[in-house]
Design a protein around this motif. Structure first.
Motif, PDB file in Angstrom:
ATOM      1  N   ASN A   5      71.384  -1.689  43.249  1.00 45.49           N
ATOM      2  CA  ASN A   5      70.395  -0.634  42.689  1.00 45.49           C
ATOM      3  C   ASN A   5      70.987   0.073  41.596  1.00 45.49           C
ATOM      4  OD1 ASN A   5      68.577   0.794  41.732  1.00 45.49           O
ATOM      5  ND2 ASN A   5      67.756   1.397  43.735  1.00 45.49           N
ATOM      6  N   PRO A   6      70.859  -0.375  40.452  1.00 45.28           N
ATOM      7  CA  PRO A   6      71.703   0.272  39.368  1.00 45.28           C
ATOM      8  C   PRO A   6      71.099   1.642  38.855  1.00 45.28           C
ATOM      9  CG  PRO A   6      70.275  -1.542  38.347  1.00 45.28           C
ATOM     10  CD  PRO A   6      70.303  -1.608  39.921  1.00 45.28           C
ATOM     11  N   THR A   7      69.779   2.170  39.620  1.00 39.79           N
ATOM     12  CA  THR A   7      69.567   3.371  39.434  1.00 39.79           C
ATOM     13  C   THR A   7      69.993   4.492  40.314  1.00 39.79           C
ATOM     14  OG1 THR A   7      67.640   3.237  40.477  1.00 39.79           O
ATOM     15  CG2 THR A   7      67.206   2.315  38.460  1.00 39.79           C
ATOM     16  N   LEU A  32      65.277   7.870  36.867  1.00 40.15           N
ATOM     17  CA  LEU A  32      63.710   7.715  36.922  1.00 40.15           C
ATOM     18  C   LEU A  32      63.423   6.965  35.842  1.00 40.15           C
ATOM     19  CD1 LEU A  32      62.987  11.482  37.447  1.00 40.15           C
ATOM     20  CD2 LEU A  32      63.607   9.707  39.128  1.00 40.15           C
ATOM     21  N   LYS A  33      62.012   6.233  35.998  1.00 39.89           N
ATOM     22  CA  LYS A  33      61.737   5.176  35.273  1.00 39.89           C
ATOM     23  C   LYS A  33      61.724   5.725  33.539  1.00 39.89           C
ATOM     24  CE  LYS A  33      58.745   2.825  38.627  1.00 39.89           C
ATOM     25  NZ  LYS A  33      57.356   2.558  39.131  1.00 39.89           N
ATOM     26  N   ASP A  34      61.391   6.887  33.613  1.00 35.07           N
ATOM     27  CA  ASP A  34      61.643   7.527  32.163  1.00 35.07           C
ATOM     28  C   ASP A  34      63.013   7.478  31.592  1.00 35.07           C
ATOM     29  OD1 ASP A  34      62.420   9.646  33.238  1.00 35.07           O
ATOM     30  OD2 ASP A  34      60.852  10.950  32.705  1.00 35.07           O
ATOM     31  N   GLY A  35      63.993   7.154  32.431  1.00 35.48           N
ATOM     32  CA  GLY A  35      65.451   7.051  31.825  1.00 35.48           C
ATOM     33  C   GLY A  35      65.923   8.509  32.488  1.00 35.48           C
ATOM     34  N   SER A  36      65.327   9.510  32.687  1.00 34.99           N
ATOM     35  CA  SER A  36      65.819  10.570  32.989  1.00 34.99           C
ATOM     36  C   SER A  36      66.617  10.904  34.211  1.00 34.99           C
ATOM     37  CB  SER A  36      64.793  12.047  33.173  1.00 34.99           C
ATOM     38  OG  SER A  36      63.775  11.644  33.948  1.00 34.99           O
TER      39      SER A  36
END
Length: 196
Positions: A5-7, A32-36
Motif C-alpha cells: 500500500n503506497p499510501t 489521504l485521497k486529496d494528497g495530504s
C-alpha cells in the motif's frame, strides 16, 4: 511484513511488551485521497492467529459450546468472568484446520471427521493483528473420544455444554452469550440452516 500500500509509510515500530503476545508502538504516515499526509501513532497487539468451530448435531438439534474464565471480561462488567463460547484456540504455527481439530479434542473431547471452513475474520482490526479462521462440523455421540476440559499444561478449566440450538440463539438475546465469534457462528448456522 509485506507492504503493498503506497499510501502508508512506516517510520518506526517499537516493541513495548513481549509477554503473551507482542505489543508494538508504530509511527507511520498515511497519504489521504486529496494528497495530504497524516502522521499517526498507534499501538498494535500481535497475539498470533486463531481458529474457532461450531459443532452441531442435526438429529439432536444441539450445539457444543464451552464455558471458561476470561479474566479481561471481569475487568469490564462481566461479574463472574465466565464466558460461553464456541471451541477456539491459537494456531501456534499450525494450519487452521489442524489447530481446530486439536483444540476440539482438547476442549470438548470430540474427534471430528469432516470440518468445513466458512470464513476468515479480523476480530478487532483497530488494535489487534489476529485473523480468526471460522469452521463448522457435524458431531455425533460416537465421536466423543475424551472428556475434554482443555489441556492440563495450559491451565485450562473448560466446561463442555451440549445446548439445544434454539436455546443458544435465545441466550444471545438474553445476554448470556456475549462472545462475538460464537454469536457469528450461531447466526451462520441459522442463516445457512445447518441444523435443518
Amino acid at each position: 511484513m509485506s507492504q503493498n500500500n503506497p499510501t502508508v509509510k512506516l517510520h518506526s515500530k517499537e516493541l513495548l511488551s513481549d509477554n503473551w503476545g507482542k505489543l508494538y508502538k508504530v509511527n507511520y504516515t498515511y497519504i489521504l485521497k486529496d494528497g495530504s499526509e497524516q502522521n499517526q501513532t498507534r499501538e498494535v497487539y500481535d497475539r498470533g492467529n486463531g481458529a474457532v468451530i461450531l459443532l452441531y448435531n442435526k438429529e439432536k438439534q444441539t450445539v457444543i459450546l464451552t464455558r471458561q474464565l476470561r479474566i479481561p471480561t471481569w475487568f469490564n462488567g462481566n461479574t463472574d468472568g465466565l464466558m460461553i463460547e464456541a471451541c477456539a484456540g491459537m494456531l501456534d504455527d499450525k494450519e487452521p484446520e489442524e489447530c481446530i481439530r486439536r483444540e476440539t479434542e482438547e476442549e470438548t473431547g470430540y474427534t471430528l471427521t469432516d470440518v468445513k471452513k466458512v470464513m476468515e475474520v479480523y476480530m478487532s482490526p483497530g488494535s489487534v493483528t489476529e485473523i480468526l479462521y471460522f469452521f463448522t462440523a457435524a458431531y455425533s455421540d460416537a465421536m466423543k473420544t475424551g472428556k475434554g476440559g482443555g489441556a492440563a499444561n495450559e491451565q485450562e478449566n473448560i466446561e463442555v455444554l451440549e445446548t439445544p440450538f434454539t436455546k443458544a440463539m435465545e441466550m444471545i438475546t438474553a445476554g448470556e452469550i456475549k462472545d462475538a465469534k460464537t454469536i457469528m457462528l450461531l447466526q451462520h448456522a441459522k442463516i445457512n440452516n445447518l441444523l435443518g
